[in-house]
Design an enzyme around this catalytic site. Structure first.
Site, short mmCIF file in Angstrom:
data_model
loop_
_atom_site.label_atom_id
_atom_site.label_comp_id
_atom_site.label_asym_id
_atom_site.label_seq_id
_atom_site.Cartn_x
_atom_site.Cartn_y
_atom_site.Cartn_z
N THR B 95 4.66 1.71 -6.96
CA THR B 95 3.47 2.24 -5.51
C THR B 95 3.30 0.56 -5.18
O THR B 95 2.23 0.63 -5.98
CB THR B 95 2.96 3.25 -5.59
OG1 THR B 95 3.81 4.73 -5.55
CG2 THR B 95 2.36 3.49 -4.52
N LYS B 172 6.25 6.21 1.29
CA LYS B 172 5.11 6.37 -0.52
C LYS B 172 3.77 6.48 -0.27
O LYS B 172 2.54 7.13 -0.39
CB LYS B 172 5.83 5.78 -1.48
CG LYS B 172 5.40 6.34 -3.05
CD LYS B 172 5.28 7.29 -2.89
CE LYS B 172 4.55 7.70 -5.21
NZ LYS B 172 4.02 7.16 -5.43
N LYS B 241 -5.91 1.96 -6.64
CA LYS B 241 -5.39 1.01 -6.10
C LYS B 241 -4.84 1.36 -5.04
O LYS B 241 -4.33 1.07 -3.55
CB LYS B 241 -4.14 1.17 -7.25
CG LYS B 241 -3.96 0.06 -7.30
CD LYS B 241 -2.08 -0.06 -8.21
CE LYS B 241 -1.29 0.75 -6.41
NZ LYS B 241 -0.55 0.80 -7.42
#
Lengths: 288, 288
Positions: B95, B172, B241
């Protein structure tokens, strides 16, 4: 059993129609009498006052817009608590503050009649399809008696939250909070998808077939993607009312709800911009 | 076809195991070599460098922790782009920021090999059950070739987002945003339910059988209700993150994301309090 119905708004009307269809007759009352006309045309009988309706009924359903309206029809000298027969039941479907339910439950008890909290989940089309979900709390014996009437009113599901009068109202506030949170999150995600150049519908279709394959995402994403904010199935103004109740309940219970506060700000902005009568999915319009 | 795998973390390991099981042999590389031991024990062959692995493989899967790690294994002189054979494929499952994918896609193209964005949805147990969902984008012909390998890797669903290299990465990020938004909302709702004195489990059970009957609510509410924040299936630090990437993408595309910002604050608070290695559902611990 004589049944009565107070509050013929967007959601109240189809619920009252369900009851009328099952019971062939129904006593109705609405502050704005003209709104009762569709039901009168179908065979319901209008009462000139809450008092008249209360005196004649064994079970009264109410679906009014807020705590103040519910207090008005329940607490006053001419209201439900003072004028229902002993043993009669007030089934209160409005989304209100739990503390209001606690108070009204005690008031009915004092008058030897019953108050059952029965807030309802579902938009008007769900009422017409008899796919409503009722959240209920209060006296267990009375709940057993009224269950068939909730089914007549359009219940697909009846979810019991125990004997405390206000428990179902708490559950309803928490549920509405989760719904409007999901709407705002979807709106933000759809915006990011679009502005990043991907097909937002394709993205939502993937999610609603996998991790998010639930009615709340399937139904509301449809409105958001089409930007179909009118006519309102549930008005933004009423959504703000509910979010205000959520924040009031959070304050009373010393619960931190950062998303709750954020939603309140966004909905207030939308009302200020003139979107109060739009569907509450119009919270998306506050996003730049 | 020789297959390679780089990045044997929490989710990488079970995906690599799926590939090894299907193909009987697999070349692997991990920065911390000891983490490769479980796979070596099962028959995989370890490479001493990314370069060695790249030179030997036709298809390389990578699943590394962030943009920097992916840039490191891809861009450097000893990296994948410069050392894969002409026509070989890098399937990048991390990702990352869409802009990183765009850049790496162009770099691979320059070296006459291929970069396919294939970020994956699913926790380690979903990988072991072969119930992962891959989001993919890039060259359509190459995608057709690699689809069977994605199934070998554990794909139950393969969702195509078109030819733009970075499209699947955008999808995503939007998806992860929606997941962590749902977690925070649930945490706030559960808190309000508990502090208001109702049974939060009963409330959640009602919702996950009605409006919210989707895996994301069913699975994560379970962790939240049990306050089961360790061991982490997906660490809060990695969640932060991802939320940082969401906010970075929002800034780059001039998209307002108030919940996105709020989540970033909450997760940062959690890391500051020492919950970085807890599961990301531990965002609930920031609530008072």
């Amino acid at each position: 059993m004589q049944i009565g119905f107070i509050g013929l708004g967007n959601l109240g009307t189809p619920i009252a129609e369900n009851l009328l269809q099952q019971h062939k007759q129904l006593l109705v009352y609405n502050r704005t009498a003209s709104k009762a006309q569709p039901l009168i045309d179908k065979g319901a009988t209008i009462c000139s006052s809450v008092k008249e309706l209360a005196e004649k009924c064994d079970i009264v359903f109410s679906m009014v817009s807020d705590d103040a309206a519910l207090n008005h029809i329940t607490k006053s000298e001419d209201g439900l608590a003072a004028n229902l027969k002993a043993g009669a039941v007030h089934i209160s479907m409005s989304t209100i503050l739990p503390a209001t339910a606690t108070y009204l439950g005690a008031l009915h008890h004092l008058h030897r009649n019953h108050y059952i909290a029965a807030p309802v989940m579902g938009r008007p089309e769900a009422a017409r399809a008899k796919k409503l979900n009722f959240l209920i709390s209060g006296n267990a014996a009375i709940i057993e008696i009224i269950k068939p009437f909730l089914r007549d009113a359009g219940a697909a599901g009846i979810w019991e939250f125990g004997m405390e009068t206000e428990a179902a109202n708490t559950a309803k506030l928490c549920s509405n909070f989760l719904i409007i949170s999901a709407i705002e999150s979807m709106a933000e995600g759809i915006n990011l998808a679009k502005k990043s150049g991907i097909d937002a519908t394709q993205w939502i279709n993937m999610l609603t077939q996998t991790l998010f394959n639930a009615p709340v995402y399937i139904n509301y994403s449809n409105f958001l993607l089409k930007e179909a904010f009118q006519p309102a199935a549930f008005s933004l103004k009423l959504g703000l009312k509910d979010v205000n109740l959520v924040n009031e309940q959070a304050a009373e219970t010393n619960t931190e709800m950062p998303i709750g506060k954020l939603l309140q700000q966004r909905l207030n902005e939308c009302v200020a911009k003139g979107y109060g009568e739009f569907d509450w999915t119009a919270i998306a319009l506050a996003l730049k």
